[in-house]
Design a protein around this motif. Structure first.
Motif, PDB file in Angstrom:
ATOM      1  N   LEU A 197     -78.734  -2.203 113.193  1.00  0.00           N
ATOM      2  CA  LEU A 197     -77.829  -1.486 112.286  1.00  0.00           C
ATOM      3  C   LEU A 197     -77.582  -0.078 112.807  1.00  0.00           C
ATOM      4  N   ASP A 198     -76.389   0.180 113.292  1.00  0.00           N
ATOM      5  CA  ASP A 198     -76.037   1.504 113.786  1.00  0.00           C
ATOM      6  C   ASP A 198     -75.452   2.335 112.647  1.00  0.00           C
ATOM      7  N   VAL A 199     -76.044   3.504 112.389  1.00  0.00           N
ATOM      8  CA  VAL A 199     -75.586   4.340 111.271  1.00  0.00           C
ATOM      9  C   VAL A 199     -75.124   5.718 111.728  1.00  0.00           C
ATOM     10  N   LEU A 200     -74.875   5.865 113.018  1.00  0.00           N
ATOM     11  CA  LEU A 200     -74.413   7.165 113.494  1.00  0.00           C
ATOM     12  C   LEU A 200     -73.108   7.571 112.819  1.00  0.00           C
ATOM     13  N   ASP A 201     -72.182   6.626 112.704  1.00  0.00           N
ATOM     14  CA  ASP A 201     -70.878   6.924 112.100  1.00  0.00           C
ATOM     15  C   ASP A 201     -70.451   5.814 111.150  1.00  0.00           C
ATOM     16  N   ARG A 202     -71.373   5.174 110.478  1.00  0.00           N
ATOM     17  CA  ARG A 202     -71.039   4.028 109.625  1.00  0.00           C
ATOM     18  C   ARG A 202     -70.371   4.483 108.341  1.00  0.00           C
ATOM     19  N   ALA A 203     -69.258   3.841 108.024  1.00  0.00           N
ATOM     20  CA  ALA A 203     -68.530   4.157 106.798  1.00  0.00           C
ATOM     21  C   ALA A 203     -69.378   3.801 105.578  1.00  0.00           C
ATOM     22  N   GLY A 204     -69.275   4.608 104.540  1.00  0.00           N
ATOM     23  CA  GLY A 204     -69.952   4.319 103.283  1.00  0.00           C
ATOM     24  C   GLY A 204     -71.336   4.911 103.159  1.00  0.00           C
ATOM     25  N   VAL A 205     -71.858   5.517 104.225  1.00  0.00           N
ATOM     26  CA  VAL A 205     -73.179   6.140 104.156  1.00  0.00           C
ATOM     27  C   VAL A 205     -73.065   7.572 104.657  1.00  0.00           C
ATOM     28  N   ARG A 206     -73.748   8.484 103.964  1.00  0.00           N
ATOM     29  CA  ARG A 206     -73.679   9.893 104.352  1.00  0.00           C
ATOM     30  C   ARG A 206     -74.999  10.579 104.041  1.00  0.00           C
ATOM     31  N   ASP A 207     -75.218  11.676 104.753  1.00  0.00           N
ATOM     32  CA  ASP A 207     -76.412  12.485 104.507  1.00  0.00           C
ATOM     33  C   ASP A 207     -76.273  13.241 103.191  1.00  0.00           C
ATOM     34  N   LEU A 208     -77.425  13.511 102.568  1.00  0.00           N
ATOM     35  CA  LEU A 208     -77.483  14.351 101.378  1.00  0.00           C
ATOM     36  C   LEU A 208     -78.195  15.647 101.748  1.00  0.00           C
ATOM     37  N   ALA A 209     -77.472  16.750 101.747  1.00  0.00           N
ATOM     38  CA  ALA A 209     -78.099  18.048 101.992  1.00  0.00           C
ATOM     39  C   ALA A 209     -79.009  18.399 100.821  1.00  0.00           C
ATOM     40  N   SER A 210     -79.984  19.265 101.072  1.00  0.00           N
ATOM     41  CA  SER A 210     -80.938  19.618 100.022  1.00  0.00           C
ATOM     42  C   SER A 210     -80.250  20.248  98.814  1.00  0.00           C
ATOM     43  N   ALA A 211     -79.137  20.962  99.048  1.00  0.00           N
ATOM     44  CA  ALA A 211     -78.415  21.571  97.936  1.00  0.00           C
ATOM     45  C   ALA A 211     -77.853  20.518  96.990  1.00  0.00           C
ATOM     46  N   GLU A 212     -77.547  19.333  97.511  1.00  0.00           N
ATOM     47  CA  GLU A 212     -77.021  18.249  96.672  1.00  0.00           C
ATOM     48  C   GLU A 212     -78.131  17.363  96.133  1.00  0.00           C
ATOM     49  N   SER A 213     -79.128  17.086  96.969  1.00  0.00           N
ATOM     50  CA  SER A 213     -80.185  16.168  96.555  1.00  0.00           C
ATOM     51  C   SER A 213     -81.220  16.821  95.653  1.00  0.00           C
ATOM     52  N   GLY A 214     -81.453  18.137  95.844  1.00  0.00           N
ATOM     53  CA  GLY A 214     -82.522  18.812  95.121  1.00  0.00           C
ATOM     54  C   GLY A 214     -83.869  18.696  95.794  1.00  0.00           C
ATOM     55  N   LEU A 215     -83.927  18.048  96.964  1.00  0.00           N
ATOM     56  CA  LEU A 215     -85.172  17.906  97.700  1.00  0.00           C
ATOM     57  C   LEU A 215     -85.437  19.145  98.553  1.00  0.00           C
ATOM     58  N   PRO A 216     -86.687  19.368  98.955  1.00  0.00           N
ATOM     59  CA  PRO A 216     -86.979  20.460  99.877  1.00  0.00           C
ATOM     60  C   PRO A 216     -86.245  20.271 101.195  1.00  0.00           C
ATOM     61  N   ASP A 217     -86.010  21.391 101.889  1.00  0.00           N
ATOM     62  CA  ASP A 217     -85.288  21.335 103.158  1.00  0.00           C
ATOM     63  C   ASP A 217     -85.971  20.446 104.188  1.00  0.00           C
ATOM     64  N   GLY A 218     -87.272  20.307 104.119  1.00  0.00           N
ATOM     65  CA  GLY A 218     -87.989  19.549 105.126  1.00  0.00           C
ATOM     66  C   GLY A 218     -87.835  18.050 105.022  1.00  0.00           C
ATOM     67  N   LEU A 219     -87.257  17.536 103.949  1.00  0.00           N
ATOM     68  CA  LEU A 219     -87.066  16.110 103.779  1.00  0.00           C
ATOM     69  C   LEU A 219     -85.623  15.728 104.082  1.00  0.00           C
ATOM     70  N   ALA A 220     -85.441  14.508 104.589  1.00  0.00           N
ATOM     71  CA  ALA A 220     -84.115  13.982 104.861  1.00  0.00           C
ATOM     72  C   ALA A 220     -83.728  13.017 103.745  1.00  0.00           C
ATOM     73  N   ALA A 221     -82.425  12.935 103.459  1.00  0.00           N
ATOM     74  CA  ALA A 221     -81.963  12.022 102.413  1.00  0.00           C
ATOM     75  C   ALA A 221     -80.564  11.542 102.749  1.00  0.00           C
ATOM     76  N   ALA A 222     -80.247  10.349 102.275  1.00  0.00           N
ATOM     77  CA  ALA A 222     -78.926   9.774 102.496  1.00  0.00           C
ATOM     78  C   ALA A 222     -78.564   8.885 101.323  1.00  0.00           C
ATOM     79  N   VAL A 223     -77.267   8.678 101.140  1.00  0.00           N
ATOM     80  CA  VAL A 223     -76.770   7.797 100.087  1.00  0.00           C
ATOM     81  C   VAL A 223     -75.726   6.880 100.673  1.00  0.00           C
ATOM     82  N   ALA A 224     -75.712   5.646 100.221  1.00  0.00           N
ATOM     83  CA  ALA A 224     -74.701   4.664 100.622  1.00  0.00           C
ATOM     84  C   ALA A 224     -74.019   4.164  99.361  1.00  0.00           C
ATOM     85  N   LEU A 225     -72.699   4.142  99.388  1.00  0.00           N
ATOM     86  CA  LEU A 225     -71.934   3.730  98.221  1.00  0.00           C
ATOM     87  C   LEU A 225     -70.738   2.927  98.698  1.00  0.00           C
ATOM     88  N   GLY A 226     -70.598   1.745  98.169  1.00  0.00           N
ATOM     89  CA  GLY A 226     -69.482   0.919  98.610  1.00  0.00           C
ATOM     90  C   GLY A 226     -69.193  -0.205  97.661  1.00  0.00           C
TER      91      GLY A 226
END
Length: 226
Positions: A197-226
């Motif tokens: 599964l290649d997700v470098l540029d996959r449609a429907g999935v995007r990163d969630l910055a900490s300002a949007e997710s509410g998580l600390p900067d040190g954690l990574a987050a993503a959301v997929a919606l389709g």
């Protein structure tokens, strides 16, 4: 109620030196008040620390769902669905969902936990066939040999090849969060080999910055919606 994505982060249950989290006894009371018997039965089989994390996440998810639906948390009945196990009152894993007054609640939900944090995502009044997945990752968990070989496509491997140290771990976590979010959305989970599964540029999935997710900067987050 308009259909839109809502994301919320809940801090760890245990915060050394702080008192923002409820005491264990209060968490247990909330669990007995809000959660359904199959969820409580699953929790009883866990060791104390995983049990507290599990209960805190489930209580947070139910309160989150109730708030978005405008109902009481205790009015909801949990209904998870699993591609292998199906759905029903005894299923407590897979894609989360609830029933309200005997009918499926009009709400898509997804939950992820990382470094003690719980990340919740929801879409109220979803469109026909709409699906949702969210994931949070702690880069420190991915600091082991062999990760790239079992988790990355050739294109992703080449993209990460120049990186080292913390930059490499952050990018691993970013891509892994994208994969997990997408596979939660499709319902495949890790039944699909992640290295396919290649997700470098996959449609429907995007990163969630900490300002949007509410998580600390040190954690990574993503959301997929389709």
């Amino acid at each position: 109620m308009a259909s839109h994505l809502v994301v919320r982060a809940c801090p760890p249950f245990r915060v050394p030196g702080q008192h923002t989290a409820p005491p264990a006894a209060e968490l247990e009371r909330d669990a007995l008040r809000f959660l359904d018997p199959p969820e409580l039965e699953r929790a009883r089989a866990m060791m104390p620390v995983p049990r507290q994390d599990f209960l805190a996440a489930r209580v947070a998810q139910r309160r989150f769902a109730a708030e978005l639906l405008g109902v009481r948390a205790q009015d909801l009945t949990v209904r998870y669905s699993c591609p292998r196990c199906g759905s029903g009152p005894r299923v407590t894993h897979g894609r989360p969902g609830y029933e309200l007054d005997g009918a499926p609640a009009p709400l898509l939900l997804s939950l992820s936990r990382a470094a003690g944090w719980t990340l919740l995502a929801a879409v109220a009044e979803p469109g026909p066939g709409q699906r949702l997945g969210v994931d949070a990752e702690d880069p420190r968990r991915l600091d082991f040999d062999g990760f790239d070989a079992v988790a990355l496509t050739p294109a992703e491997y080449r993209a990460l090849a120049p990186l080292q140290g913390s930059a490499l771990l952050r990018e691993r976590a970013r891509l892994w969060a994208r994969k997990e979010a997408f596979l939660k959305m499709t319902g495949e989970g890790l039944g699909r080999p992640p290295e396919t599964l290649d997700v470098l540029d996959r449609a429907g999935v995007r990163d969630l910055a900490s300002a949007e997710s509410g998580l600390p900067d040190g954690l990574a987050a993503a959301v997929a919606l389709g």
